[in-house]
Design a protein around this motif. Structure first.
Motif, PDB file in Angstrom:
ATOM      1  N   LEU A   1       0.481  -1.814  12.489  1.00 58.38           N
ATOM      2  CA  LEU A   1       1.420  -2.484  13.398  1.00 58.38           C
ATOM      3  C   LEU A   1       2.802  -2.404  12.780  1.00 58.38           C
ATOM      4  O   LEU A   1       3.010  -2.888  11.659  1.00 58.38           O
ATOM      5  CB  LEU A   1       1.012  -3.936  13.613  1.00 58.38           C
ATOM      6  N   ILE A   2       3.742  -1.817  13.496  1.00 62.30           N
ATOM      7  CA  ILE A   2       5.070  -1.561  12.945  1.00 62.30           C
ATOM      8  C   ILE A   2       6.139  -2.139  13.866  1.00 62.30           C
ATOM      9  O   ILE A   2       6.139  -1.877  15.074  1.00 62.30           O
ATOM     10  CB  ILE A   2       5.298  -0.045  12.765  1.00 62.30           C
ATOM     11  N   ARG A   3       7.021  -2.906  13.277  1.00 58.45           N
ATOM     12  CA  ARG A   3       8.179  -3.377  14.041  1.00 58.45           C
ATOM     13  C   ARG A   3       9.226  -2.254  14.081  1.00 58.45           C
ATOM     14  O   ARG A   3       9.401  -1.514  13.112  1.00 58.45           O
ATOM     15  CB  ARG A   3       8.783  -4.621  13.410  1.00 58.45           C
ATOM     16  N   HIS A   4       9.931  -2.150  15.198  1.00 55.90           N
ATOM     17  CA  HIS A   4      10.978  -1.147  15.343  1.00 55.90           C
ATOM     18  C   HIS A   4      12.047  -1.289  14.260  1.00 55.90           C
ATOM     19  O   HIS A   4      12.187  -2.341  13.620  1.00 55.90           O
ATOM     20  CB  HIS A   4      11.643  -1.262  16.725  1.00 55.90           C
ATOM     21  N   ALA A   5      12.840  -0.239  14.070  1.00 56.16           N
ATOM     22  CA  ALA A   5      13.960  -0.259  13.132  1.00 56.16           C
ATOM     23  C   ALA A   5      15.109  -1.112  13.683  1.00 56.16           C
ATOM     24  O   ALA A   5      15.074  -1.574  14.839  1.00 56.16           O
ATOM     25  CB  ALA A   5      14.428   1.164  12.862  1.00 56.16           C
ATOM     26  N   GLN A   6      16.130  -1.313  12.867  1.00 54.96           N
ATOM     27  CA  GLN A   6      17.251  -2.182  13.246  1.00 54.96           C
ATOM     28  C   GLN A   6      17.922  -1.689  14.524  1.00 54.96           C
ATOM     29  O   GLN A   6      18.277  -0.515  14.652  1.00 54.96           O
ATOM     30  CB  GLN A   6      18.281  -2.227  12.124  1.00 54.96           C
ATOM     31  N   SER A   7      18.127  -2.591  15.455  1.00 56.54           N
ATOM     32  CA  SER A   7      18.797  -2.250  16.714  1.00 56.54           C
ATOM     33  C   SER A   7      20.253  -2.710  16.696  1.00 56.54           C
ATOM     34  O   SER A   7      20.650  -3.544  15.878  1.00 56.54           O
ATOM     35  CB  SER A   7      18.071  -2.913  17.897  1.00 56.54           C
ATOM     36  N   THR A   8      21.027  -2.186  17.633  1.00 55.97           N
ATOM     37  CA  THR A   8      22.443  -2.540  17.704  1.00 55.97           C
ATOM     38  C   THR A   8      22.628  -4.021  18.032  1.00 55.97           C
ATOM     39  O   THR A   8      23.621  -4.627  17.608  1.00 55.97           O
ATOM     40  CB  THR A   8      23.168  -1.686  18.753  1.00 55.97           C
ATOM     41  N   ASN A   9      21.698  -4.618  18.761  1.00 55.05           N
ATOM     42  CA  ASN A   9      21.815  -6.047  19.053  1.00 55.05           C
ATOM     43  C   ASN A   9      21.765  -6.903  17.788  1.00 55.05           C
ATOM     44  O   ASN A   9      22.345  -7.980  17.733  1.00 55.05           O
ATOM     45  CB  ASN A   9      20.704  -6.497  19.995  1.00 55.05           C
TER      46      ASN A   9
ATOM     47  N   VAL B   1       5.436  -2.704   7.924  1.00 55.61           N
ATOM     48  CA  VAL B   1       4.103  -2.212   8.250  1.00 55.61           C
ATOM     49  C   VAL B   1       3.085  -3.309   7.970  1.00 55.61           C
ATOM     50  O   VAL B   1       3.054  -3.883   6.874  1.00 55.61           O
ATOM     51  CB  VAL B   1       3.747  -0.971   7.406  1.00 55.61           C
ATOM     52  N   SER B   2       2.269  -3.621   8.957  1.00 50.71           N
ATOM     53  CA  SER B   2       1.111  -4.495   8.762  1.00 50.71           C
ATOM     54  C   SER B   2      -0.134  -3.674   9.069  1.00 50.71           C
ATOM     55  O   SER B   2      -0.174  -2.950  10.069  1.00 50.71           O
ATOM     56  CB  SER B   2       1.175  -5.714   9.675  1.00 50.71           C
ATOM     57  N   ARG B   3      -1.132  -3.782   8.209  1.00 48.55           N
ATOM     58  CA  ARG B   3      -2.314  -2.936   8.359  1.00 48.55           C
ATOM     59  C   ARG B   3      -3.564  -3.781   8.506  1.00 48.55           C
ATOM     60  O   ARG B   3      -3.829  -4.682   7.703  1.00 48.55           O
ATOM     61  CB  ARG B   3      -2.452  -2.007   7.157  1.00 48.55           C
ATOM     62  N   LEU B   4      -4.351  -3.473   9.539  1.00 46.34           N
ATOM     63  CA  LEU B   4      -5.594  -4.163   9.826  1.00 46.34           C
ATOM     64  C   LEU B   4      -6.728  -3.151   9.887  1.00 46.34           C
ATOM     65  O   LEU B   4      -6.533  -2.015  10.323  1.00 46.34           O
ATOM     66  CB  LEU B   4      -5.523  -4.912  11.160  1.00 46.34           C
ATOM     67  N   GLY B   5      -7.900  -3.578   9.484  1.00 44.96           N
ATOM     68  CA  GLY B   5      -9.103  -2.785   9.673  1.00 44.96           C
ATOM     69  C   GLY B   5     -10.026  -3.498  10.647  1.00 44.96           C
ATOM     70  O   GLY B   5     -10.314  -4.692  10.483  1.00 44.96           O
ATOM     71  N   LEU B   6     -10.471  -2.807  11.692  1.00 42.89           N
ATOM     72  CA  LEU B   6     -11.370  -3.376  12.687  1.00 42.89           C
ATOM     73  C   LEU B   6     -12.724  -2.690  12.556  1.00 42.89           C
ATOM     74  O   LEU B   6     -12.829  -1.472  12.697  1.00 42.89           O
ATOM     75  CB  LEU B   6     -10.828  -3.177  14.106  1.00 42.89           C
ATOM     76  N   ASP B   7     -13.760  -3.475  12.277  1.00 38.17           N
ATOM     77  CA  ASP B   7     -15.088  -2.906  12.054  1.00 38.17           C
ATOM     78  C   ASP B   7     -16.130  -3.921  12.488  1.00 38.17           C
ATOM     79  O   ASP B   7     -16.344  -4.937  11.825  1.00 38.17           O
ATOM     80  CB  ASP B   7     -15.268  -2.552  10.571  1.00 38.17           C
ATOM     81  N   GLY B   8     -16.775  -3.640  13.616  1.00 40.43           N
ATOM     82  CA  GLY B   8     -17.738  -4.592  14.150  1.00 40.43           C
ATOM     83  C   GLY B   8     -17.039  -5.874  14.530  1.00 40.43           C
ATOM     84  O   GLY B   8     -16.030  -5.869  15.232  1.00 40.43           O
ATOM     85  N   GLU B   9     -17.530  -7.002  14.066  1.00 44.72           N
ATOM     86  CA  GLU B   9     -16.886  -8.283  14.342  1.00 44.72           C
ATOM     87  C   GLU B   9     -15.970  -8.702  13.204  1.00 44.72           C
ATOM     88  O   GLU B   9     -15.455  -9.825  13.191  1.00 44.72           O
ATOM     89  CB  GLU B   9     -17.951  -9.362  14.576  1.00 44.72           C
TER      90      GLU B   9
ATOM     91  N   ARG C   1      -5.451  -5.998   5.703  1.00 48.11           N
ATOM     92  CA  ARG C   1      -5.128  -5.250   4.487  1.00 48.11           C
ATOM     93  C   ARG C   1      -3.834  -5.799   3.863  1.00 48.11           C
ATOM     94  O   ARG C   1      -3.775  -6.057   2.679  1.00 48.11           O
ATOM     95  CB  ARG C   1      -4.947  -3.768   4.791  1.00 48.11           C
ATOM     96  N   TYR C   2      -2.820  -5.945   4.698  1.00 44.58           N
ATOM     97  CA  TYR C   2      -1.559  -6.541   4.262  1.00 44.58           C
ATOM     98  C   TYR C   2      -0.689  -6.774   5.489  1.00 44.58           C
ATOM     99  O   TYR C   2      -0.957  -6.237   6.577  1.00 44.58           O
ATOM    100  CB  TYR C   2      -0.821  -5.661   3.242  1.00 44.58           C
ATOM    101  N   LEU C   3       0.370  -7.573   5.310  1.00 39.19           N
ATOM    102  CA  LEU C   3       1.311  -7.887   6.384  1.00 39.19           C
ATOM    103  C   LEU C   3       2.740  -7.664   5.898  1.00 39.19           C
ATOM    104  O   LEU C   3       3.060  -7.932   4.737  1.00 39.19           O
ATOM    105  CB  LEU C   3       1.160  -9.348   6.831  1.00 39.19           C
ATOM    106  N   ASN C   4       3.606  -7.182   6.786  1.00 39.01           N
ATOM    107  CA  ASN C   4       5.061  -7.152   6.574  1.00 39.01           C
ATOM    108  C   ASN C   4       5.449  -6.373   5.317  1.00 39.01           C
ATOM    109  O   ASN C   4       6.283  -6.814   4.537  1.00 39.01           O
ATOM    110  CB  ASN C   4       5.605  -8.587   6.510  1.00 39.01           C
TER     111      ASN C   4
END
Length: 219
Positions: A5-13, A191-199, A204-207
């Motif tokens: 899961l990745i947040r977009h890069a810096q925007s002009t706003n 970058v936040s990383r998740l592993g999905l396996d069964g239930e 893995r890590y966040l932010n």
């Protein structure tokens, strides 16, 4: 399935000095473009994957909002993938905003290799009232359910999205109540990383932003 899961890069706003300088669908700043390139280099290099057995990225999704479309572009080049626009991973459209989203023609002209869904039309992809907090969270729950449906696959999926939506999606995965009294913070291109396996959901890590030098970290 491995999920990034990745947040977009810096925007002009994000660097606007006055609210009147903000636009409804901003692009990236020059700093943001550098962040996006470094993100792609980092994921492609294999340095990140050394933590767990290496798995190449197989699927790349992006929000239809411009800052996410631009952030996905270096990833497309790095992995040789056709980015797919996933309508449901866009940022919350506020109730007081008059927003249509970019037209199919505009997106196609700037990103000819992206795969667009049929609901991105010449009139834009939103064209309705703003989204309540409940509707926003319901959308995040729907996306989480869709991702769980793929959990048995061998996919390694990247989703480029937005701060509020990623907060809501993580809460949906963790069966937590919606709201902003606590918050899963995401820096630009974090970058936040998740592993999905069964239930089982493996967090893995966040932010994670160690692909960026300190002077390029922004929020």
């Amino acid at each position: 399935m491995e999920l990034y899961l990745i947040r977009h890069a810096q925007s002009t706003n994000q660097i606007a000095d006055h609210p009147n300088e903000r636009v409804l669908d901003p692009g990236l700043t020059e700093l943001g473009k550098r962040q996006a390139r470094l993100l792609a280099e980092f994921l492609k290099s294999g340095r990140e994957r050394a933590i767990i057995a290496e798995r190449a990225v197989t699927t790349l999704y992006t929000s239809p909002m411009w800052r996410a479309l631009e952030t996905a572009s270096p990833l497309r080049e790095a992995f040789g993938l056709e980015p797919e626009v996933w309508m449901d991973v866009h940022e919350q459209v506020q109730a007081d905003e008059t927003f249509t989203g970019s037209s199919r023609e505009r997106i196609r002209a700037a990103f000819p290799d992206y795969k667009l869904t049929d609901d991105i039309t010449q009139d834009g992809w939103w064209n309705r009232a703003g989204e309540s907090r409940a509707a926003h969270m319901a959308r995040a729950i729907r996306v989480a359910d869709d991702l769980w449906a793929c959990e048995a696959s061998e996919e390694t999926m990247v989703i480029v999205s937005h701060a509020r939506f990623l907060d809501a999606l993580l809460k949906a995965f963790l069966h937590q109540l919606p709201g902003y009294d606590y918050w899963y913070h995401q820096f630009n291109t974090a970058v936040s990383r998740l592993g999905l396996d069964g239930e089982r959901l493996d967090i893995r890590y966040l932010n994670r932003v160690d692909h960026l030098p300190q002077d390029l970290v922004s929020q």
